[in-house]
Write a protein that holds these residues in place. Structure first.
Motif, PDB file in Angstrom:
ATOM      1  N   GLY A 192       0.793  -1.229   0.000  1.00  0.00           N
ATOM      2  CA  GLY A 192       0.000   0.000   0.000  1.00  0.00           C
ATOM      3  C   GLY A 192       0.821   1.271   0.000  1.00  0.00           C
ATOM      4  N   ASP A 193       2.123   1.159   0.311  1.00  0.00           N
ATOM      5  CA  ASP A 193       2.967   2.361   0.347  1.00  0.00           C
ATOM      6  C   ASP A 193       3.024   3.017  -1.030  1.00  0.00           C
ATOM      7  OD1 ASP A 193       3.482   2.034   2.992  1.00  0.00           O
ATOM      8  OD2 ASP A 193       5.576   1.400   2.778  1.00  0.00           O
ATOM      9  N   LEU A 194       2.986   4.351  -1.035  1.00  0.00           N
ATOM     10  CA  LEU A 194       3.081   5.135  -2.255  1.00  0.00           C
ATOM     11  C   LEU A 194       4.546   5.499  -2.485  1.00  0.00           C
ATOM     12  CD1 LEU A 194       1.486   6.633  -4.511  1.00  0.00           C
ATOM     13  CD2 LEU A 194       1.401   8.610  -2.983  1.00  0.00           C
ATOM     14  N   VAL A 195       5.118   5.001  -3.580  1.00  0.00           N
ATOM     15  CA  VAL A 195       6.542   5.193  -3.867  1.00  0.00           C
ATOM     16  C   VAL A 195       6.709   5.480  -5.359  1.00  0.00           C
ATOM     17  CG1 VAL A 195       7.328   3.737  -1.957  1.00  0.00           C
ATOM     18  CG2 VAL A 195       6.847   2.704  -4.193  1.00  0.00           C
ATOM     19  N   GLN A 196       7.953   5.538  -5.810  1.00  0.00           N
ATOM     20  CA  GLN A 196       8.242   5.745  -7.222  1.00  0.00           C
ATOM     21  C   GLN A 196       9.186   4.662  -7.730  1.00  0.00           C
ATOM     22  OE1 GLN A 196       9.893   9.676  -7.634  1.00  0.00           O
ATOM     23  NE2 GLN A 196       7.944  10.723  -7.298  1.00  0.00           N
ATOM     24  N   THR A 197       9.046   4.334  -9.018  1.00  0.00           N
ATOM     25  CA  THR A 197       9.989   3.429  -9.664  1.00  0.00           C
ATOM     26  C   THR A 197      10.057   3.786 -11.138  1.00  0.00           C
ATOM     27  OG1 THR A 197      10.669   1.113  -9.906  1.00  0.00           O
ATOM     28  CG2 THR A 197       8.363   1.613 -10.333  1.00  0.00           C
ATOM     29  N   VAL A 198      11.011   3.177 -11.848  1.00  0.00           N
ATOM     30  CA  VAL A 198      11.141   3.388 -13.295  1.00  0.00           C
ATOM     31  C   VAL A 198      10.516   2.202 -14.013  1.00  0.00           C
ATOM     32  CG1 VAL A 198      13.193   4.820 -13.132  1.00  0.00           C
ATOM     33  CG2 VAL A 198      13.437   2.336 -13.282  1.00  0.00           C
ATOM     34  N   PHE A 199       9.972   2.469 -15.190  1.00  0.00           N
ATOM     35  CA  PHE A 199       9.377   1.369 -15.955  1.00  0.00           C
ATOM     36  C   PHE A 199      10.462   0.522 -16.599  1.00  0.00           C
ATOM     37  CE2 PHE A 199       7.501  -0.574 -19.737  1.00  0.00           C
ATOM     38  CZ  PHE A 199       6.408  -1.203 -19.158  1.00  0.00           C
ATOM     39  N   ASP A 205      17.065   7.531 -20.871  1.00  0.00           N
ATOM     40  CA  ASP A 205      16.585   8.579 -19.959  1.00  0.00           C
ATOM     41  C   ASP A 205      15.579   7.954 -18.994  1.00  0.00           C
ATOM     42  OD1 ASP A 205      18.036  10.672 -21.222  1.00  0.00           O
ATOM     43  OD2 ASP A 205      16.512  10.705 -22.812  1.00  0.00           O
ATOM     44  N   LEU A 206      15.972   7.839 -17.736  1.00  0.00           N
ATOM     45  CA  LEU A 206      15.104   7.205 -16.751  1.00  0.00           C
ATOM     46  C   LEU A 206      13.898   8.084 -16.444  1.00  0.00           C
ATOM     47  CD1 LEU A 206      17.612   5.685 -14.173  1.00  0.00           C
ATOM     48  CD2 LEU A 206      16.482   4.576 -16.096  1.00  0.00           C
ATOM     49  N   GLU A 207      12.712   7.485 -16.488  1.00  0.00           N
ATOM     50  CA  GLU A 207      11.485   8.189 -16.158  1.00  0.00           C
ATOM     51  C   GLU A 207      10.845   7.506 -14.953  1.00  0.00           C
ATOM     52  OE1 GLU A 207       9.962  10.000 -20.416  1.00  0.00           O
ATOM     53  OE2 GLU A 207       9.246   8.024 -19.802  1.00  0.00           O
ATOM     54  N   TRP A 208      10.624   8.287 -13.890  1.00  0.00           N
ATOM     55  CA  TRP A 208      10.075   7.744 -12.659  1.00  0.00           C
ATOM     56  C   TRP A 208       8.560   7.926 -12.636  1.00  0.00           C
ATOM     57  CZ3 TRP A 208      13.016   5.324  -8.832  1.00  0.00           C
ATOM     58  CH2 TRP A 208      14.392   5.349  -9.048  1.00  0.00           C
ATOM     59  N   TYR A 209       7.874   6.937 -12.079  1.00  0.00           N
ATOM     60  CA  TYR A 209       6.416   6.952 -12.009  1.00  0.00           C
ATOM     61  C   TYR A 209       5.967   6.677 -10.583  1.00  0.00           C
ATOM     62  CZ  TYR A 209       6.457   6.477 -17.133  1.00  0.00           C
ATOM     63  OH  TYR A 209       6.655   6.667 -18.471  1.00  0.00           O
ATOM     64  N   TRP A 210       4.789   7.250 -10.247  1.00  0.00           N
ATOM     65  CA  TRP A 210       4.185   6.931  -8.960  1.00  0.00           C
ATOM     66  C   TRP A 210       3.557   5.537  -9.028  1.00  0.00           C
ATOM     67  CZ3 TRP A 210       5.207   9.399  -4.689  1.00  0.00           C
ATOM     68  CH2 TRP A 210       5.576  10.751  -4.727  1.00  0.00           C
ATOM     69  N   ASP A 228      16.419  -1.471  -4.859  1.00  0.00           N
ATOM     70  CA  ASP A 228      17.239  -0.324  -5.232  1.00  0.00           C
ATOM     71  C   ASP A 228      16.645   0.479  -6.378  1.00  0.00           C
ATOM     72  OD1 ASP A 228      19.072  -0.880  -3.288  1.00  0.00           O
ATOM     73  OD2 ASP A 228      20.399  -2.027  -4.595  1.00  0.00           O
ATOM     74  N   GLU A 229      15.592  -0.023  -7.011  1.00  0.00           N
ATOM     75  CA  GLU A 229      14.928   0.704  -8.089  1.00  0.00           C
ATOM     76  C   GLU A 229      13.639   1.378  -7.603  1.00  0.00           C
ATOM     77  OE1 GLU A 229      14.447  -1.829 -11.506  1.00  0.00           O
ATOM     78  OE2 GLU A 229      16.504  -2.555 -11.385  1.00  0.00           O
ATOM     79  N   ILE A 230      13.532   1.546  -6.285  1.00  0.00           N
ATOM     80  CA  ILE A 230      12.369   2.185  -5.677  1.00  0.00           C
ATOM     81  C   ILE A 230      12.849   3.356  -4.807  1.00  0.00           C
ATOM     82  CG2 ILE A 230      10.496   1.892  -4.004  1.00  0.00           C
ATOM     83  CD1 ILE A 230      10.195  -0.959  -4.984  1.00  0.00           C
ATOM     84  N   ARG A 231      12.124   4.448  -4.884  1.00  0.00           N
ATOM     85  CA  ARG A 231      12.446   5.602  -4.050  1.00  0.00           C
ATOM     86  C   ARG A 231      11.143   6.199  -3.517  1.00  0.00           C
ATOM     87  NH1 ARG A 231      14.368  10.033  -8.673  1.00  0.00           N
ATOM     88  NH2 ARG A 231      12.229  10.672  -9.326  1.00  0.00           N
ATOM     89  N   LEU A 232      11.267   7.037  -2.476  1.00  0.00           N
ATOM     90  CA  LEU A 232      10.073   7.595  -1.837  1.00  0.00           C
ATOM     91  C   LEU A 232       9.499   8.782  -2.575  1.00  0.00           C
ATOM     92  CD1 LEU A 232      10.875   7.368   1.981  1.00  0.00           C
ATOM     93  CD2 LEU A 232       8.957   6.320   0.775  1.00  0.00           C
ATOM     94  N   ASN A 233      10.353   9.650  -3.130  1.00  0.00           N
ATOM     95  CA  ASN A 233       9.836  10.840  -3.797  1.00  0.00           C
ATOM     96  C   ASN A 233      10.860  11.384  -4.792  1.00  0.00           C
ATOM     97  OD1 ASN A 233      11.686  12.538  -2.264  1.00  0.00           O
ATOM     98  ND2 ASN A 233      10.272  12.164  -0.539  1.00  0.00           N
ATOM     99  N   GLY A 234      10.435  12.391  -5.532  1.00  0.00           N
ATOM    100  CA  GLY A 234      11.246  13.003  -6.562  1.00  0.00           C
ATOM    101  C   GLY A 234      10.349  13.415  -7.717  1.00  0.00           C
TER     102      GLY A 234
END
Length: 389
Positions: free
Chosen positions: A331-338, A344-349, A379-385
């Motif tokens: 359920g945590d809301l985080v970001q990752t790349v597809f 060019d890395l694109e991060w998504y919610w 390592d491919e998950i982050r909290l915000n950005g």
């Protein structure tokens, strides 16, 4: 990427395979995996043996009037059906030489697992097949060992983000997550096609619809009661599932998919009419016991693997160790790349849908389109950005 190269090579191979078989004057061709087994839909066989086929609950029961549906224990049962098949047969959604096949996904749940979950309620004991004096361990056969299939749709709650970075509102929606064997597959009668039909510009070689020019785009929408054939797709043991080393998606993805399928699939048990065991008795009767013993030697056994090379990327992913100390929760809301390999890395919610291997990998669902990505390394998950969506 490696995955894209693999998929394009697979498509190219599929097209050349079909063209080669056409040049060799072959007829029926099926593109399937080694863990998939094709049968005539069991309800069709049952409806034919009934005194009133029209009363079958199977939607295509009327097809019994003009086709032959031999039982699974009879040699060449599928081929016999194909030889009697009339095209078109609307009752089975057959309109072209590209015949749709429904895929049924089985889990790795066994009798004892389900009995423990259900406190031994409604236990159905299936007696093992006795075939003369043959020494056969039925647990070595996927078609004997695995009986539980099917899954329910899971509505995963999605958090609506606020206007400012990393804030949320009380509003929620949901993403429908389903765990199936995958798209419908097909079997193709090349004898009904011209050589030039295999060179149509629409053909790309998709493994599920390799002749896009004649294979309907509606095939993926067919339900279990709307096709004449069924492919039984077995998950198998964890050792069998992880045996393949060269999967470009990595061992993390494979183990995440295994765990996800096994957790969500298995709400139904194959009925006596759906069981695949009778094929073995018919097989032995058709080839003889001596030949059966030779052909079935080491069935279900895995050959020993050689030690992995140092440059084996898949082996490296198998031993992947995360450098992050953060453990996320479902359920945590985080970001990752597809695509981690994109220039060019694109991060998504996204939101976490499953925590795997103590937080080493995660399953996530993308908020903007409800696509669920499996086996994302921590390592491919982050909290915000800054994110695309």
């Amino acid at each position: 990427t490696g995955v894209e190269i693999h998929r394009q090579r697979q498509k190219d191979f599929n097209v050349e395979c079909l063209r080669t078989f056409k040049a060799q004057h072959k007829s029926w061709v099926l593109l399937s995996d080694t863990d998939e087994f094709i049968t005539i839909h069991p309800e069709l066989v049952l409806s034919q043996s009934s005194s009133s086929p029209q009363q079958s609950t199977f939607a295509a029961g009327g097809a019994s009037n003009k086709n032959t549906f031999p039982k699974i224990e009879l040699p060449n049962s599928v081929h016999t059906f194909l030889q009697s098949l009339m095209i078109p047969t609307p009752e089975l959604n057959i309109y072209t030489p590209c015949i749709p096949i429904y895929r049924r996904q089985y889990s790795a749940k066994e009798e004892d697992d389900i009995d423990n979950e259900n406190s031994n309620k409604n236990k159905q004991k299936i007696e093992p097949l006795s075939v003369s004096d043959l020494s056969i361990n039925h647990a070595d056969f996927a078609t004997f060992r695995w009986k539980y299939w099917g899954s329910n749709k899971v509505d995963f709650p999605i958090i609506k983000r606020g206007n400012s970075l990393n804030t949320t509102t009380n509003e929620t929606s949901s993403c429908p997550l389903q765990y199936k064997a995958g798209p419908t597959k097909v079997i193709i009668d090349l004898s009904r096609l011209r050589v030039q039909d295999l060179y149509h510009p629409m053909i790309e070689g998709n493994p599920h619809k390799p002749l896009e020019s004649i294979c309907s785009t509606y095939y993926d929408m067919y339900n279990i009661e709307e096709t004449g054939f069924m492919i039984h797709h077995f998950l198998g043991t964890k050792e069998q599932w992880s045996y393949r080393r060269n999967d470009q998606r990595g061992m993390g993805y494979r183990m995440a998919r295994y765990q996800t399928i096994n957790e969500h699939v298995g709400i139904h048990k194959a009925t006596n009419n759906e069981l695949l065991q009778p094929w073995l008795k018919g097989f032995i009767q058709s080839v003889g016991e001596t030949e059966a013993i030779r052909l079935l030697n080491n069935v279900g056994k895995l050959d020993p693997l050689s030690p992995p090379a140092a440059e084996d990327n898949d082996h490296e992913r198998e031993n992947y160790i995360t450098t992050t100390t953060t453990i996320y929760q479902v359920g945590d809301l985080v970001q990752t790349v597809f695509d981690i390999n994109a220039e060019d890395l694109e991060w998504y919610w996204v939101q976490i849908t499953a925590v795997l291997m103590s937080g080493t990998y995660y399953n996530v669902v993308f908020q903007f389109d409800c696509f669920e990505k499996l086996g994302v390394p921590a390592d491919e998950i982050r909290l915000n950005g800054t994110a695309v969506n």
